[in-house]
Scaffold this active site. Structure first.
Site, PDB file in Angstrom:
ATOM      1  N   LYS A 150      -0.355  64.845  15.934  1.00  0.00           N
ATOM      2  CA  LYS A 150       0.331  63.634  16.401  1.00  0.00           C
ATOM      3  C   LYS A 150       0.594  63.732  17.899  1.00  0.00           C
ATOM      4  O   LYS A 150       0.788  64.848  18.421  1.00  0.00           O
ATOM      5  CB  LYS A 150       1.645  63.529  15.606  1.00  0.00           C
ATOM      6  CG  LYS A 150       2.496  62.315  15.862  1.00  0.00           C
ATOM      7  CD  LYS A 150       3.686  62.342  14.905  1.00  0.00           C
ATOM      8  CE  LYS A 150       4.678  61.243  15.178  1.00  0.00           C
ATOM      9  NZ  LYS A 150       5.791  61.241  14.205  1.00  0.00           N
ATOM     10  N   SER A 225       6.325  56.962  11.918  1.00  0.00           N
ATOM     11  CA  SER A 225       5.725  57.031  13.237  1.00  0.00           C
ATOM     12  C   SER A 225       4.434  57.864  13.289  1.00  0.00           C
ATOM     13  O   SER A 225       3.695  57.754  14.271  1.00  0.00           O
ATOM     14  CB  SER A 225       6.730  57.603  14.233  1.00  0.00           C
ATOM     15  OG  SER A 225       7.098  58.910  13.893  1.00  0.00           O
ATOM     16  N   SER A 226       4.136  58.638  12.239  1.00  0.00           N
ATOM     17  CA  SER A 226       2.869  59.396  12.302  1.00  0.00           C
ATOM     18  C   SER A 226       1.720  58.504  11.812  1.00  0.00           C
ATOM     19  O   SER A 226       0.895  58.924  10.986  1.00  0.00           O
ATOM     20  CB  SER A 226       2.964  60.673  11.447  1.00  0.00           C
ATOM     21  OG  SER A 226       4.151  61.364  11.704  1.00  0.00           O
ATOM     22  N   ILE A 246      11.684  62.128  10.752  1.00  0.00           N
ATOM     23  CA  ILE A 246      13.154  62.177  10.730  1.00  0.00           C
ATOM     24  C   ILE A 246      13.621  61.348   9.534  1.00  0.00           C
ATOM     25  O   ILE A 246      14.375  61.788   8.697  1.00  0.00           O
ATOM     26  CB  ILE A 246      13.770  61.585  12.024  1.00  0.00           C
ATOM     27  CG1 ILE A 246      13.505  62.480  13.220  1.00  0.00           C
ATOM     28  CG2 ILE A 246      15.256  61.354  11.847  1.00  0.00           C
ATOM     29  CD1 ILE A 246      14.097  61.992  14.524  1.00  0.00           C
ATOM     30  N   GLY A 247      13.117  60.126   9.499  1.00  0.00           N
ATOM     31  CA  GLY A 247      13.558  59.197   8.446  1.00  0.00           C
ATOM     32  C   GLY A 247      12.388  58.568   7.720  1.00  0.00           C
ATOM     33  O   GLY A 247      12.469  57.406   7.321  1.00  0.00           O
ATOM     34  N   GLY A 248      11.280  59.279   7.594  1.00  0.00           N
ATOM     35  CA  GLY A 248      10.148  58.721   6.825  1.00  0.00           C
ATOM     36  C   GLY A 248       8.831  58.758   7.558  1.00  0.00           C
ATOM     37  O   GLY A 248       7.817  58.282   7.047  1.00  0.00           O
ATOM     38  N   SER A 249       8.799  59.345   8.750  1.00  0.00           N
ATOM     39  CA  SER A 249       7.612  59.241   9.615  1.00  0.00           C
ATOM     40  C   SER A 249       6.366  59.970   9.142  1.00  0.00           C
ATOM     41  O   SER A 249       5.281  59.720   9.648  1.00  0.00           O
ATOM     42  CB  SER A 249       7.961  59.723  11.022  1.00  0.00           C
ATOM     43  OG  SER A 249       8.520  58.648  11.713  1.00  0.00           O
TER      44      SER A 249
HETATM   45  C1  LIG Z   1      20.973  44.524  12.908  1.00  0.00           C
HETATM   46  C2  LIG Z   1      19.741  45.347  12.901  1.00  0.00           C
HETATM   47  C3  LIG Z   1      20.049  46.777  12.784  1.00  0.00           C
HETATM   48  C4  LIG Z   1      18.843  47.633  12.959  1.00  0.00           C
HETATM   49  C5  LIG Z   1      19.247  49.017  12.688  1.00  0.00           C
HETATM   50  C6  LIG Z   1      18.094  49.937  12.829  1.00  0.00           C
HETATM   51  C7  LIG Z   1      18.601  51.279  13.034  1.00  0.00           C
HETATM   52  C8  LIG Z   1      17.912  52.341  12.938  1.00  0.00           C
HETATM   53  C9  LIG Z   1      16.501  52.334  12.567  1.00  0.00           C
HETATM   54  C10 LIG Z   1      16.097  53.728  12.385  1.00  0.00           C
HETATM   55  C11 LIG Z   1      14.659  53.830  12.176  1.00  0.00           C
HETATM   56  C12 LIG Z   1      14.347  55.258  11.950  1.00  0.00           C
HETATM   57  C13 LIG Z   1      12.895  55.511  12.008  1.00  0.00           C
HETATM   58  C14 LIG Z   1      12.642  56.963  11.841  1.00  0.00           C
HETATM   59  C15 LIG Z   1      11.199  57.244  12.025  1.00  0.00           C
HETATM   60  C16 LIG Z   1      10.969  58.718  12.065  1.00  0.00           C
HETATM   61  O1  LIG Z   1      11.094  59.417  11.095  1.00  0.00           O
HETATM   62  N1  LIG Z   1      10.656  59.228  13.253  1.00  0.00           N
HETATM   63  C17 LIG Z   1      10.483  60.645  13.428  1.00  0.00           C
HETATM   64  C18 LIG Z   1       9.736  61.001  14.584  1.00  0.00           C
HETATM   65  O2  LIG Z   1       9.619  62.386  14.649  1.00  0.00           O
END
Ligand SMILES: CCCCCC/C=C\CCCCCCCC(=O)NCCO
Length: 515
Positions: A150, A225-226, A246-249
């Protein structure tokens, strides 16, 4: 009426003073416009530079592939890229296939997939130089295997852009620990893959390299994101890739692209030398993990990474090798299942895949117990969103400065940019009608002080233990739950995240194509 001496009308002002005032205002406005123009030009130059660097590497790789193909018939390449990783490593180790042949076959396939899906950010031409001393790694578990990484995985001499302009022209001084270890195991990283701007998003587009597409439906996103990894592996252009989550990437692009992905517990694999747009954020921890076509490939990659080299290069990683016995065990498992967490409904096709999987596992003799994740709405808003953006999104926004915001990120960025008082006010007004948006807006304000940050960290810790206690009470070995999917339309970003640390993985059950 009598006037005080401080009152005066514009018409009575000294005309010279008026002219100076007007000229200053015009000059100021012109200066602002000029600075904006210069900034836009600078921005365009950076974008052009990143793109032309990528395009030049693609062109050079095309030439290299063409040159090599004069020595080999095309049919051989097609056979090489259709081998599973188990078959490929066997053929490389027994010597019936050379690392050079494997690399060029994958390079050719990756270039073809990239043309269709726009999933590459850089071709690592040094991969061909690596061939000259690859024999030193003959005993490596990944001897001669071409792999993809990545964009944010540090590779010496190449940018880890995270899709933001401020990270262009900042090449890594060294290979990151993961790349070093994989190279020592004989793997040959040959391509870097695309990401969404800033990495905190489930689509896969940025102003530098544009939008990547889903290998099974060009109208859909490969996820993020990946996402470049998902697209490239799902399209057949890579046999093994490295993503971050982090949260599903890792999990979401794996689901969207019909491949397998594994997000290990954070810091099971070293994060040293990886780039991020919110470094220092400690509430929801990041992890590095493999993505591939089948589960055995994920296991092989984990086994290759969890070695003495990694434990020595990054002593913060617990020195725990891969547990072969657990992986190969045929023991009947006690499986917790959660088809619907009460927060995000699975799609009908995902529910079907989930139930079919459960039935198959039940038939194979495993036991199922219902599991409900505790306080899910609280976890989503107070722990995940508030944790990820505890600084009120300041760090992420500062990384986006000086460049355009990508359309895939726009919906997220607008609320991030609202002033604190407006987020709070809207959150109060919206509470009775849109409780989730209200809770998100409140969470987007971040923490108010250092003690508040410590409270937030303590809440994450408490929640993690609450989750584990429930897991232990039910005597679960593993949790089965649906993934987000099928793939979303472009620019529609999902917001499903995960904050506790059991290591989840994504496995395809079926390919669902919508027309
Ligand atoms: C009123 C709208 C509110 C929007 C709130 C959105 C807040 C947070 C969104 C978080 C998205 C997280 C994506 C994580 C992706 C991931 O895992 N990235 C890791 C990269 O290494």
């Amino acid at each position: 009426m009598e006037r005080t001496n401080t009152e005066f009308s514009l018409s009575e002002m000294d005309p010279t003073f008026m002219s100076v005032l007007a000229a200053t205002a015009c000059g100021g406005a012109a200066l602002v416009l000029f600075m904006r123009y210069c900034n836009r030009q600078r921005m365009k130059v950076k974008i052009r530079k990143a793109r032309s660097r990528r395009d030049a590497s693609v062109q050079q790789a095309e030439q290299a592939v063409q040159q090599f193909s004069t020595t080999k018939p095309d049919a051989e390449n097609a056979r090489i890229v259709s081998l599973s990783l188990t078959e490929l490593t066997k053929r490389l180790q027994e010597g019936s296939l050379s690392p050079e042949e494997a690399l060029h076959a994958y390079m050719e396939k990756a270039l073809e997939v990239n043309k269709r899906l726009n999933c590459a950010t850089d071709i690592l031409l040094e991969s061909r130089e690596q061939l000259s001393n690859i024999e030193n790694c003959r005993d490596g578990l990944l001897y001669g295997v071409p792999i993809s990484i990545k964009d944010n995985v540090g590779y010496k001499g190449h940018d880890s852009t995270c899709g933001v302009l401020c990270k262009v022209d900042e090449p890594a001084e060294e290979d990151c620990v993961v790349v070093t270890v994989l190279k020592r195991q004989g793997a040959i990283p040959f391509i870097k893959t695309n990401i969404p701007q800033g990495l905190l998003n489930y689509d896969c587009s940025n102003p530098l390299f544009g939008q990547s597409l889903n290998p099974h439906n060009l109208q859909k996103t490969p996820g993020g994101s990946s996402g470049g990894e998902g697209a490239l592996i799902g399209g057949g252009g890579s046999i093994l890739g490295i993503g971050t989550d982090i949260g599903g990437s890792i999990r979401i692009p794996s689901s969207f692209c019909g491949i397998c992905g594994f997000k290990p517990t954070s810091n099971r694999i070293s994060l040293r030398g990886l780039s991020s747009c919110c470094r220092g954020q400690k509430s929801v921890l990041s992890a590095v993990g493999p993505m591939a076509r089948d589960v055995d490939s994920l296991a092989l990659c984990m086994k290759a990474l969890l070695c003495e080299d990694m434990f020595a290069l990054d002593p913060t990683v617990p020195p725990m090798p891969f547990d072969d016995k657990a992986y190969l065990s045929t023991k009947r498992l006690r499986i917790g299942y959660c088809e619907n967490d009460g927060y995000l409904m699975p799609s009908p096709s995902m529910s079907r895949a989930f139930r079919e999987t459960r039935e198959l596992l039940e038939k194979a003799g495993h036991t199922f117990v219902p599991f409900t994740p505790p306080r899910i709405a609280y976890a989503m808003h107070e722990l995940i969103v508030k944790g990820l953006l505890a600084d009120g999104a300041e760090t992420l926004l500062s990384n986006l400065k000086g460049g355009p915001v990508d359309p895939c990120l726009m919906a997220q960025i607008i609320p991030y940019r609202l002033p604190h008082w407006l987020k709070k006010t809207l959150s109060v007004i919206l509470r009775p009608i849109l409780p989730r948006i209200s809770a998100s807006l409140s969470a987007l304000c971040g923490v108010s002080s250092v003690p508040d940050l410590w409270r937030q960290h303590a809440s994450v810790e408490d929640y993690t233990h609450e989750f584990i206690s429930e897991w232990q009470r039910l005597k679960m070995d593993v949790l089965l739950c649906p993934m987000l999917g099928p793939a979303f339309n472009l620019n529609y970003c999902g917001k499903l995240t995960c904050t506790v640390h059991p290591p989840p993985s994504t496995v395809p059950v079926d390919l669902f194509l919508s027309v």
